[in-house]
Design a protein around this motif. Sequence first.
Motif, PDB file in Angstrom:
ATOM      1  N   ALA A 192      42.447  41.427  40.119  1.00  0.00           N
ATOM      2  CA  ALA A 192      43.563  41.581  41.313  1.00  0.00           C
ATOM      3  C   ALA A 192      43.866  43.090  41.238  1.00  0.00           C
ATOM      4  CB  ALA A 192      44.730  40.770  40.765  1.00  0.00           C
ATOM      5  N   ALA A 193      43.483  43.855  40.307  1.00  0.00           N
ATOM      6  CA  ALA A 193      43.906  45.176  40.438  1.00  0.00           C
ATOM      7  C   ALA A 193      42.585  46.121  40.600  1.00  0.00           C
ATOM      8  CB  ALA A 193      44.380  45.650  39.003  1.00  0.00           C
ATOM      9  N   TYR A 194      41.372  45.714  41.107  1.00  0.00           N
ATOM     10  CA  TYR A 194      40.110  46.581  41.302  1.00  0.00           C
ATOM     11  C   TYR A 194      39.856  46.072  42.625  1.00  0.00           C
ATOM     12  CZ  TYR A 194      39.973  47.488  36.304  1.00  0.00           C
ATOM     13  OH  TYR A 194      40.405  47.943  35.127  1.00  0.00           O
ATOM     14  N   ALA A 195      38.862  46.746  43.097  1.00  0.00           N
ATOM     15  CA  ALA A 195      38.152  46.642  44.434  1.00  0.00           C
ATOM     16  C   ALA A 195      39.354  46.985  45.494  1.00  0.00           C
ATOM     17  CB  ALA A 195      37.549  45.302  44.571  1.00  0.00           C
ATOM     18  N   ASN A 196      40.017  48.084  45.397  1.00  0.00           N
ATOM     19  CA  ASN A 196      41.194  48.081  46.227  1.00  0.00           C
ATOM     20  C   ASN A 196      40.517  48.641  47.498  1.00  0.00           C
ATOM     21  OD1 ASN A 196      43.424  49.700  47.595  1.00  0.00           O
ATOM     22  ND2 ASN A 196      44.563  49.275  45.800  1.00  0.00           N
ATOM     23  N   LYS A 197      41.031  48.078  48.753  1.00  0.00           N
ATOM     24  CA  LYS A 197      40.373  48.428  49.974  1.00  0.00           C
ATOM     25  C   LYS A 197      40.758  49.715  50.253  1.00  0.00           C
ATOM     26  CE  LYS A 197      40.884  43.678  52.290  1.00  0.00           C
ATOM     27  NZ  LYS A 197      41.317  42.981  53.132  1.00  0.00           N
ATOM     28  N   ASN A 198      41.880  50.356  49.798  1.00  0.00           N
ATOM     29  CA  ASN A 198      42.347  51.829  50.251  1.00  0.00           C
ATOM     30  C   ASN A 198      41.309  52.831  49.389  1.00  0.00           C
ATOM     31  OD1 ASN A 198      44.329  51.356  51.879  1.00  0.00           O
ATOM     32  ND2 ASN A 198      45.746  51.282  49.815  1.00  0.00           N
ATOM     33  N   ASP A 199      40.452  52.273  48.471  1.00  0.00           N
ATOM     34  CA  ASP A 199      39.671  52.900  47.734  1.00  0.00           C
ATOM     35  C   ASP A 199      38.105  53.053  48.183  1.00  0.00           C
ATOM     36  OD1 ASP A 199      41.340  54.343  45.649  1.00  0.00           O
ATOM     37  OD2 ASP A 199      41.164  52.448  44.419  1.00  0.00           O
ATOM     38  N   GLU A 217      35.785  36.676  44.946  1.00  0.00           N
ATOM     39  CA  GLU A 217      35.576  35.459  44.478  1.00  0.00           C
ATOM     40  C   GLU A 217      35.005  35.402  43.173  1.00  0.00           C
ATOM     41  OE1 GLU A 217      35.655  35.524  49.041  1.00  0.00           O
ATOM     42  OE2 GLU A 217      34.791  36.511  47.462  1.00  0.00           O
ATOM     43  N   PRO A 218      34.889  34.292  42.633  1.00  0.00           N
ATOM     44  CA  PRO A 218      34.198  34.198  41.239  1.00  0.00           C
ATOM     45  C   PRO A 218      32.841  34.712  41.296  1.00  0.00           C
ATOM     46  CG  PRO A 218      35.745  32.034  41.659  1.00  0.00           C
ATOM     47  CD  PRO A 218      35.491  32.966  42.807  1.00  0.00           C
ATOM     48  N   HIS A 219      32.152  34.846  40.057  1.00  0.00           N
ATOM     49  CA  HIS A 219      30.679  35.481  40.064  1.00  0.00           C
ATOM     50  C   HIS A 219      29.890  34.430  40.506  1.00  0.00           C
ATOM     51  CE1 HIS A 219      29.464  32.811  36.702  1.00  0.00           C
ATOM     52  NE2 HIS A 219      30.713  32.892  36.356  1.00  0.00           N
ATOM     53  N   SER A 220      30.164  33.392  40.782  1.00  0.00           N
ATOM     54  CA  SER A 220      29.247  32.053  41.163  1.00  0.00           C
ATOM     55  C   SER A 220      28.764  32.175  42.642  1.00  0.00           C
ATOM     56  CB  SER A 220      29.971  30.766  41.002  1.00  0.00           C
ATOM     57  OG  SER A 220      31.323  30.764  41.794  1.00  0.00           O
ATOM     58  N   ASP A 254      29.895  42.115  33.814  1.00  0.00           N
ATOM     59  CA  ASP A 254      28.608  42.354  33.964  1.00  0.00           C
ATOM     60  C   ASP A 254      27.677  41.333  33.508  1.00  0.00           C
ATOM     61  OD1 ASP A 254      29.529  44.897  34.982  1.00  0.00           O
ATOM     62  OD2 ASP A 254      28.909  46.108  33.323  1.00  0.00           O
ATOM     63  N   ALA A 255      27.831  40.660  32.383  1.00  0.00           N
ATOM     64  CA  ALA A 255      26.786  39.680  31.987  1.00  0.00           C
ATOM     65  C   ALA A 255      27.055  38.364  33.031  1.00  0.00           C
ATOM     66  CB  ALA A 255      27.555  39.226  30.657  1.00  0.00           C
ATOM     67  N   GLN A 256      28.388  38.071  33.461  1.00  0.00           N
ATOM     68  CA  GLN A 256      28.085  37.114  34.364  1.00  0.00           C
ATOM     69  C   GLN A 256      27.766  37.309  35.742  1.00  0.00           C
ATOM     70  OE1 GLN A 256      32.388  36.551  34.906  1.00  0.00           O
ATOM     71  NE2 GLN A 256      32.922  35.230  33.173  1.00  0.00           N
ATOM     72  N   ALA A 257      27.529  38.542  36.163  1.00  0.00           N
ATOM     73  CA  ALA A 257      27.019  38.960  37.387  1.00  0.00           C
ATOM     74  C   ALA A 257      25.425  38.803  37.359  1.00  0.00           C
ATOM     75  CB  ALA A 257      27.454  40.422  37.839  1.00  0.00           C
ATOM     76  N   LEU A 258      24.998  39.313  36.204  1.00  0.00           N
ATOM     77  CA  LEU A 258      23.549  39.430  35.849  1.00  0.00           C
ATOM     78  C   LEU A 258      22.959  37.923  35.683  1.00  0.00           C
ATOM     79  CD1 LEU A 258      21.011  41.041  35.039  1.00  0.00           C
ATOM     80  CD2 LEU A 258      21.661  41.016  32.841  1.00  0.00           C
ATOM     81  N   ASN A 259      23.824  37.079  35.078  1.00  0.00           N
ATOM     82  CA  ASN A 259      23.368  35.590  34.869  1.00  0.00           C
ATOM     83  C   ASN A 259      23.077  35.039  36.276  1.00  0.00           C
ATOM     84  OD1 ASN A 259      24.577  32.601  34.960  1.00  0.00           O
ATOM     85  ND2 ASN A 259      23.634  32.797  32.928  1.00  0.00           N
TER      86      ASN A 259
END
Length: 320
Positions: free
Chosen positions: A202-209, A219-222, A246-251
């Motif tokens: 929730a606190a990351y990937a802020n649209k202002n940044d 959404e989830p890594h799936s 990072d491991a979830q994304a790589l998987n």
Amino acid sequence: MQLANTLDTHDVLSAWQNHSPNSTWAMAIIVDCQGHSYRKRGAFSLVNQDGEQLGILSGGCLEADIRLMARKCISLNKVLTKEYDGRDETDSSYQMGCGGIVWVKFIPLNDANNHLNLTEVLKVLEQRESVRYGLDHSSDNNQQNRPEDIHSYVNSSHDAQLNIEITPKIHLLICGGGKDVTPVCQFAKQLGWQVSVWDPRAAYANKNDLVNADTILKEPHSVLASFATKQKVNFAVLMSHSLELDAQALNTLANSDIKHIALLGPKKRFEDVVAACGVVRTNIKPHLSGPAGLDIGGDLPTSIALSIVAKFHGIAFNKF
């Protein structure tokens, strides 16, 4: 006069398509070159009757004359050709500085030549597919300066005098949405790339940044595997600063068609993420690298971002 001279081919055609319908345009295209030149055979820009230019053919030394010649070809409704000779550096005509010769053809875009099929080219690029663009730009008849005598081809088997391979925008997927993602996004967008950012926190990937990002995924890594396939992602960098994410994304991306995945952090962390992803490394389809980017020094987000984007850029053009 507006000069959109940093645009790639996709952006040039998009800007041209979205321009005022009352504008009349000409294509300025390099049909041949000898020796060194800033841009090569097949590079083109579009110029309208007011001198507005989309794209560039030189480092700036030829652009004023290119606009002049394009407006002349529009006014006369004739195909024109001009040779720019930069071999004599004492000649101050253009001060090319490249030491080569460039031949540029100026072609009016109108109904007679179906606007050289550029609308069709744009449609294919918007589907993130490559285009084989062909142009027969000269003939032996005495009417070769008529726009209707110039023939263009899109994904045709016809062996044209000039054939160009036009590729879609590079698509970069950034997994992680911290503050250090902002300069990565900015550098990639300056190069005309498509950029997507994924971070479910929730606190990351802020649209202002991330005002320049084309897509922000929460959404989830799936979702990453199907997103990468549908959107034809070329490169991914894992930089969430969370070993688990990072491991979830790589998987999830292990069996994707992504060309190259880079992992932020030292070599030890690279090994930890690969081990934690649950997929045997030899079964991971994309090429992996870590630490991400080129070793150019610097430890601040901007220099790290530069190294990451520069490495992907080099891979895209087969320099690594």
